[in-house]
Design an enzyme around this catalytic site. Structure first.
Site, PDB file in Angstrom:
ATOM      1  N   ASP A   1       0.852  -1.195   0.000  1.00 42.44           N
ATOM      2  CA  ASP A   1       0.000   0.000   0.000  1.00 42.44           C
ATOM      3  C   ASP A   1       0.888   1.245   0.000  1.00 42.44           C
ATOM      4  O   ASP A   1       1.887   1.305   0.721  1.00 42.44           O
ATOM      5  CB  ASP A   1      -0.907  -0.014   1.234  1.00 42.44           C
ATOM      6  N   ILE A   2       0.526   2.247  -0.819  1.00 44.34           N
ATOM      7  CA  ILE A   2       1.375   3.454  -0.903  1.00 44.34           C
ATOM      8  C   ILE A   2       1.243   4.347   0.330  1.00 44.34           C
ATOM      9  O   ILE A   2       2.090   5.202   0.547  1.00 44.34           O
ATOM     10  CB  ILE A   2       1.102   4.331  -2.153  1.00 44.34           C
TER      11      ILE A   2
ATOM     12  N   ASN B   1     -12.855  -3.226   2.452  1.00 40.11           N
ATOM     13  CA  ASN B   1     -13.770  -2.096   2.549  1.00 40.11           C
ATOM     14  C   ASN B   1     -14.756  -2.154   1.390  1.00 40.11           C
ATOM     15  O   ASN B   1     -14.359  -2.333   0.234  1.00 40.11           O
ATOM     16  CB  ASN B   1     -12.990  -0.771   2.512  1.00 40.11           C
TER      17      ASN B   1
ATOM     18  N   VAL C   1     -10.836   2.885  -3.597  1.00 32.15           N
ATOM     19  CA  VAL C   1     -10.550   2.336  -4.929  1.00 32.15           C
ATOM     20  C   VAL C   1     -11.648   1.334  -5.265  1.00 32.15           C
ATOM     21  O   VAL C   1     -11.894   0.385  -4.511  1.00 32.15           O
ATOM     22  CB  VAL C   1      -9.163   1.662  -4.962  1.00 32.15           C
TER      23      VAL C   1
ATOM     24  N   HIS D   1     -10.427  -5.361  -3.146  1.00 33.16           N
ATOM     25  CA  HIS D   1      -9.076  -5.717  -2.703  1.00 33.16           C
ATOM     26  C   HIS D   1      -9.099  -6.077  -1.225  1.00 33.16           C
ATOM     27  O   HIS D   1      -9.976  -5.642  -0.484  1.00 33.16           O
ATOM     28  CB  HIS D   1      -8.089  -4.565  -2.954  1.00 33.16           C
TER      29      HIS D   1
ATOM     30  N   HIS E   1      -6.953  -5.901   2.238  1.00 33.84           N
ATOM     31  CA  HIS E   1      -5.818  -5.320   2.954  1.00 33.84           C
ATOM     32  C   HIS E   1      -5.247  -6.374   3.899  1.00 33.84           C
ATOM     33  O   HIS E   1      -6.002  -7.031   4.621  1.00 33.84           O
ATOM     34  CB  HIS E   1      -6.260  -4.135   3.818  1.00 33.84           C
TER      35      HIS E   1
HETATM   36  P1  AMP Z   1      -9.771   1.271   0.243  1.00 33.01           P
HETATM   37  O1  AMP Z   1     -10.102   2.418   1.142  1.00 33.01           O
HETATM   38  O2  AMP Z   1     -10.073  -0.054   0.878  1.00 33.01           O
HETATM   39  O3  AMP Z   1     -10.376   1.433  -1.133  1.00 33.01           O
HETATM   40  O4  AMP Z   1      -8.188   1.285   0.112  1.00 33.01           O
HETATM   41  C1  AMP Z   1      -7.500   1.704  -1.029  1.00 33.01           C
HETATM   42  C2  AMP Z   1      -6.033   1.621  -0.682  1.00 33.01           C
HETATM   43  O5  AMP Z   1      -5.293   1.673  -1.865  1.00 33.01           O
HETATM   44  C3  AMP Z   1      -5.557   2.765   0.221  1.00 33.01           C
HETATM   45  O6  AMP Z   1      -4.997   2.224   1.428  1.00 33.01           O
HETATM   46  C4  AMP Z   1      -4.499   3.461  -0.642  1.00 33.01           C
HETATM   47  O7  AMP Z   1      -3.409   3.917   0.117  1.00 33.01           O
HETATM   48  C5  AMP Z   1      -4.099   2.364  -1.610  1.00 33.01           C
HETATM   49  N1  AMP Z   1      -3.598   2.800  -2.893  1.00 33.01           N
HETATM   50  C6  AMP Z   1      -4.141   3.713  -3.734  1.00 33.01           C
HETATM   51  N2  AMP Z   1      -3.408   3.834  -4.843  1.00 33.01           N
HETATM   52  C7  AMP Z   1      -2.383   2.938  -4.726  1.00 33.01           C
HETATM   53  C8  AMP Z   1      -1.276   2.580  -5.551  1.00 33.01           C
HETATM   54  N3  AMP Z   1      -1.055   3.172  -6.736  1.00 33.01           N
HETATM   55  N4  AMP Z   1      -0.432   1.624  -5.104  1.00 33.01           N
HETATM   56  C9  AMP Z   1      -0.610   1.047  -3.901  1.00 33.01           C
HETATM   57  N5  AMP Z   1      -1.637   1.341  -3.086  1.00 33.01           N
HETATM   58  C10 AMP Z   1      -2.503   2.278  -3.481  1.00 33.01           C
END
Ligand code: AMP
Ligand code: ZN
Length: 114
Positions: free
Chosen positions: A31-32, A88, A97, A101, A103
């Site tokens: 995760d970024i 989520n 996103v 996915h 976490h």
């Molecule tokens: P969610 O709130 O469950 O949709 O989590 C989306 C996650 O994706 C967040 O923790 C972001 O930090 C992570 N994220 C968004 N863009 C990227 C990326 N390019 N590479 C890695 N993680 C990302």
């Protein structure tokens, strides 16, 4: 493949990302914006937004995602100390996103959920 989806783009190689795991069902990246010392995302190759839009024929993918998370927890040294898996879904969960996915969080005691 959804063109404006960052996870589709990473998975297809259109956007940069270090893949920590990959099989025919899913892949994993760090995760970024990590919320824990280990914070990885396990992402299905195919774009789904919600569990509710997943056809039963794709339930295998969910199992593969959990199996990948288990492997990654082991390879990242957190299988013994414990970890949390989070999906989520939608607005109240703060889903950012729109590509389903998982976490994988660990490496420190995690706060109680609420
Ligand atoms: P969610 O709130 O469950 O949709 O989590 C989306 C996650 O994706 C967040 O923790 C972001 O930090 C992570 N994220 C968004 N863009 C990227 C990326 N390019 N590479 C890695 N993680 C990302
Ligand atoms: Zn996508």
């Amino acid at each position: 493949m959804v063109r404006d989806c960052i996870f589709c783009r990473i998975g297809s190689g259109d956007a940069p990302g270090v893949l920590l795991y990959r099989n025919e069902h899913c892949f994993a990246v760090a995760d970024i914006e990590p919320k824990a010392p280990v914070h990885l995302l396990v992402i299905p190759n195919q774009h789904f937004t919600y569990l509710g839009s997943l056809a039963p024929s794709f339930y295998t993918v969910l199992g593969e995602m959990f199996a990948a998370a288990r492997t990654l927890a082991e390879t990242h040294g957190i299988a013994g100390s414990g970890y949390r898996l989070v999906v989520n879904q939608g607005e109240n969960a703060g889903q950012q996103v729109s590509h389903l996915h998982l976490h994988l969080l660990g490496g420190r005691p995690l706060d109680a959920m609420g």
